[in-house]
Design a protein around this motif. Structure first.
Motif, PDB file in Angstrom:
ATOM      1  N   SER A  20       0.818  -1.213   0.000  1.00  0.00           N
ATOM      2  CA  SER A  20       0.000   0.000   0.000  1.00  0.00           C
ATOM      3  C   SER A  20       0.854   1.266   0.000  1.00  0.00           C
ATOM      4  CB  SER A  20      -0.928   0.013   1.218  1.00  0.00           C
ATOM      5  OG  SER A  20      -1.868  -1.022   1.108  1.00  0.00           O
ATOM      6  N   GLN A  80      -4.209  -8.597  -4.191  1.00  0.00           N
ATOM      7  CA  GLN A  80      -4.506  -8.107  -2.845  1.00  0.00           C
ATOM      8  C   GLN A  80      -3.514  -7.014  -2.440  1.00  0.00           C
ATOM      9  OE1 GLN A  80      -4.575 -11.593  -0.222  1.00  0.00           O
ATOM     10  NE2 GLN A  80      -4.946 -12.832  -2.033  1.00  0.00           N
ATOM     11  N   THR A  81      -3.870  -6.257  -1.418  1.00  0.00           N
ATOM     12  CA  THR A  81      -2.956  -5.247  -0.894  1.00  0.00           C
ATOM     13  C   THR A  81      -2.545  -5.626   0.529  1.00  0.00           C
ATOM     14  OG1 THR A  81      -4.755  -3.856  -0.058  1.00  0.00           O
ATOM     15  CG2 THR A  81      -3.969  -3.400  -2.298  1.00  0.00           C
ATOM     16  N   ASP A 121      -4.285   3.462  -7.535  1.00  0.00           N
ATOM     17  CA  ASP A 121      -5.503   3.208  -6.775  1.00  0.00           C
ATOM     18  C   ASP A 121      -5.872   1.731  -6.866  1.00  0.00           C
ATOM     19  OD1 ASP A 121      -8.859   3.345  -6.985  1.00  0.00           O
ATOM     20  OD2 ASP A 121      -7.903   4.553  -5.413  1.00  0.00           O
ATOM     21  N   LYS A 122      -6.585   1.221  -5.856  1.00  0.00           N
ATOM     22  CA  LYS A 122      -6.988  -0.189  -5.859  1.00  0.00           C
ATOM     23  C   LYS A 122      -7.795  -0.551  -7.102  1.00  0.00           C
ATOM     24  CE  LYS A 122      -6.986  -1.231  -0.925  1.00  0.00           C
ATOM     25  NZ  LYS A 122      -7.750  -1.758   0.215  1.00  0.00           N
TER      26      LYS A 122
END
Length: 138
Positions: free
Chosen positions: A96, A114-115, A105-106
């Motif tokens: 992140s 996944q982060t 951005d996600k």
């Protein structure tokens, strides 16, 4: 005496079976920081080779630094990443902090990616759990 011989032969027969059953799990975390697409393709190749040879292997790619392009939309390996991320034993985890630093951005991440709060901490945690470590460079 005969009972001792039978018991000893059972013990010596069972020891290899017990030792074989205690083979440690295959768990590897890959550390990827490179933006080089050849490194990205190498990681994909390794994941495919390992998962085909050992379907129970647990594999995780931790991405930070300049490597985020591998797991964002438009990546040269997007199709492969998306397919591999569907495997319950393979994970792609993005730092992140790196996302924030690079303004990613996600919503830009590929499906299944996944982060984690901190990529380096993720790698260290896996190593503490007994995972093998590979720095992913050609």
């Amino acid at each position: 005496m005969k009972k001792i011989v039978v018991i000893m032969s059972l013990i010596f027969t069972l020891i290899p079976t017990v030792l074989w059953a205690q083979t440690p799990d295959y768990k590897v975390v890959f550390d990827l920081t490179s933006k080089d697409t050849l490194d990205h393709k190498a990681v994909i190749r390794w994941l495919n080779e390992i998962s085909q040879a050992n379907p129970n292997a647990q594999l995780e790619v931790v991405l930070y630094g300049q490597s985020l392009g591998m797991v964002t939309k438009g990546s040269s390996v997007a199709e492969a990443v998306t397919k591999l991320a569907q495997n319950k034993n393979i994970a792609f985890k993005v730092c992140s902090i790196a996302m924030k630093n690079q303004h990613v951005d996600k919503t830009q991440l590929l499906p299944g990616v996944q982060t984690v709060p901190d990529g380096i901490y993720e790698i260290i945690s896996k190593q503490k759990e007994g995972w093998g470590y590979i720095k992913a460079i050609r």
